[in-house]
Write a protein that holds these residues in place. Structure first.
Motif, PDB file in Angstrom:
ATOM      1  N   LEU A  12      12.002 -70.402 100.587  1.00  0.00           N
ATOM      2  CA  LEU A  12      12.020 -69.424 101.673  1.00  0.00           C
ATOM      3  C   LEU A  12      11.293 -68.155 101.225  1.00  0.00           C
ATOM      4  N   ILE A  13      11.277 -67.932  99.921  1.00  0.00           N
ATOM      5  CA  ILE A  13      10.398 -66.927  99.321  1.00  0.00           C
ATOM      6  C   ILE A  13       9.285 -67.738  98.666  1.00  0.00           C
ATOM      7  N   PRO A  14       8.082 -67.712  99.235  1.00  0.00           N
ATOM      8  CA  PRO A  14       7.006 -68.561  98.709  1.00  0.00           C
ATOM      9  C   PRO A  14       6.808 -68.381  97.203  1.00  0.00           C
ATOM     10  N   GLY A  15       6.818 -69.500  96.493  1.00  0.00           N
ATOM     11  CA  GLY A  15       6.601 -69.493  95.055  1.00  0.00           C
ATOM     12  C   GLY A  15       7.872 -69.664  94.243  1.00  0.00           C
ATOM     13  N   LEU A  16       9.012 -69.305  94.800  1.00  0.00           N
ATOM     14  CA  LEU A  16      10.253 -69.380  94.031  1.00  0.00           C
ATOM     15  C   LEU A  16      10.664 -70.826  93.753  1.00  0.00           C
ATOM     16  N   GLY A  17      10.415 -71.716  94.692  1.00  0.00           N
ATOM     17  CA  GLY A  17      10.709 -73.131  94.467  1.00  0.00           C
ATOM     18  C   GLY A  17       9.830 -73.726  93.381  1.00  0.00           C
ATOM     19  N   HIS A  18       8.572 -73.301  93.341  1.00  0.00           N
ATOM     20  CA  HIS A  18       7.662 -73.769  92.282  1.00  0.00           C
ATOM     21  C   HIS A  18       8.135 -73.262  90.919  1.00  0.00           C
ATOM     22  N   LEU A  19       8.602 -72.032  90.882  1.00  0.00           N
ATOM     23  CA  LEU A  19       9.116 -71.479  89.633  1.00  0.00           C
ATOM     24  C   LEU A  19      10.346 -72.255  89.179  1.00  0.00           C
ATOM     25  N   TYR A  20      11.209 -72.602  90.109  1.00  0.00           N
ATOM     26  CA  TYR A  20      12.410 -73.388  89.811  1.00  0.00           C
ATOM     27  C   TYR A  20      12.053 -74.741  89.204  1.00  0.00           C
ATOM     28  N   LEU A  21      10.993 -75.350  89.706  1.00  0.00           N
ATOM     29  CA  LEU A  21      10.575 -76.655  89.196  1.00  0.00           C
ATOM     30  C   LEU A  21       9.782 -76.570  87.895  1.00  0.00           C
ATOM     31  N   GLY A  22       9.434 -75.365  87.482  1.00  0.00           N
ATOM     32  CA  GLY A  22       8.730 -75.199  86.207  1.00  0.00           C
ATOM     33  C   GLY A  22       7.225 -75.106  86.323  1.00  0.00           C
ATOM     34  N   PHE A  23       6.736 -74.600  87.429  1.00  0.00           N
ATOM     35  CA  PHE A  23       5.301 -74.412  87.629  1.00  0.00           C
ATOM     36  C   PHE A  23       5.013 -72.927  87.861  1.00  0.00           C
ATOM     37  N   PRO A  24       5.023 -72.117  86.805  1.00  0.00           N
ATOM     38  CA  PRO A  24       4.873 -70.668  86.988  1.00  0.00           C
ATOM     39  C   PRO A  24       3.524 -70.242  87.555  1.00  0.00           C
ATOM     40  N   SER A  25       2.449 -70.925  87.195  1.00  0.00           N
ATOM     41  CA  SER A  25       1.142 -70.522  87.719  1.00  0.00           C
ATOM     42  C   SER A  25       1.044 -70.812  89.218  1.00  0.00           C
ATOM     43  N   LYS A  26       1.573 -71.954  89.640  1.00  0.00           N
ATOM     44  CA  LYS A  26       1.591 -72.260  91.068  1.00  0.00           C
ATOM     45  C   LYS A  26       2.521 -71.309  91.813  1.00  0.00           C
ATOM     46  N   ALA A  27       3.607 -70.907  91.156  1.00  0.00           N
ATOM     47  CA  ALA A  27       4.545 -69.969  91.772  1.00  0.00           C
ATOM     48  C   ALA A  27       3.865 -68.635  92.059  1.00  0.00           C
ATOM     49  N   ILE A  28       3.126 -68.150  91.096  1.00  0.00           N
ATOM     50  CA  ILE A  28       2.413 -66.877  91.288  1.00  0.00           C
ATOM     51  C   ILE A  28       1.382 -67.011  92.398  1.00  0.00           C
ATOM     52  N   LEU A  29       0.653 -68.117  92.399  1.00  0.00           N
ATOM     53  CA  LEU A  29      -0.352 -68.350  93.439  1.00  0.00           C
ATOM     54  C   LEU A  29       0.284 -68.362  94.826  1.00  0.00           C
ATOM     55  N   TRP A  30       1.383 -69.114  94.993  1.00  0.00           N
ATOM     56  CA  TRP A  30       2.031 -69.189  96.300  1.00  0.00           C
ATOM     57  C   TRP A  30       2.622 -67.840  96.716  1.00  0.00           C
ATOM     58  N   PHE A  31       3.171 -67.090  95.756  1.00  0.00           N
ATOM     59  CA  PHE A  31       3.710 -65.775  96.088  1.00  0.00           C
ATOM     60  C   PHE A  31       2.608 -64.852  96.584  1.00  0.00           C
ATOM     61  N   VAL A  32       1.482 -64.858  95.893  1.00  0.00           N
ATOM     62  CA  VAL A  32       0.352 -64.008  96.297  1.00  0.00           C
ATOM     63  C   VAL A  32      -0.182 -64.441  97.663  1.00  0.00           C
ATOM     64  N   VAL A  33      -0.340 -65.744  97.864  1.00  0.00           N
ATOM     65  CA  VAL A  33      -0.823 -66.238  99.154  1.00  0.00           C
ATOM     66  C   VAL A  33       0.158 -65.862 100.266  1.00  0.00           C
TER      67      VAL A  33
END
Length: 82
Positions: A12-33
């Motif tokens: 629901l906060i873009p990128g937080l789910g990716h961070l939870y799964l262990g993909f920090p670079s994708k998390a940052i990308l999704w948060f910025v997007v």
């Protein structure tokens, strides 16, 4: 709940789910997007970004081993060797 459901809820906060799964670079990308989509389109862009982000998290969650999965695999291997 399984890890994919947790990741989708966190998305629901873009990128937080990716961070939870262990993909920090994708998390940052999704948060910025997500942030850019929210600012540029006055929030309307998130209606497009959220579903795509959640679908991405769902598909990544199918192929991601979490720490508890690794522990279960380790226990199974140890029980097989003893």
């Amino acid at each position: 709940m399984d890890r994919r459901t947790n990741a989708i809820i966190l998305s629901l906060i873009p990128g937080l789910g990716h961070l939870y799964l262990g993909f920090p670079s994708k998390a940052i990308l999704w948060f910025v997007v997500g942030f850019i989509a929210a600012v540029v389109s006055a929030g309307v862009g998130l209606l497009v970004v959220w579903p795509i982000c959640m679908i991405c998290v769902w598909s990544l969650g199918k192929h991601t081993l979490m720490a508890q999965d690794m522990e279960a695999i380790s226990r199974a291997i140890k029980q097989g060797k003893t």
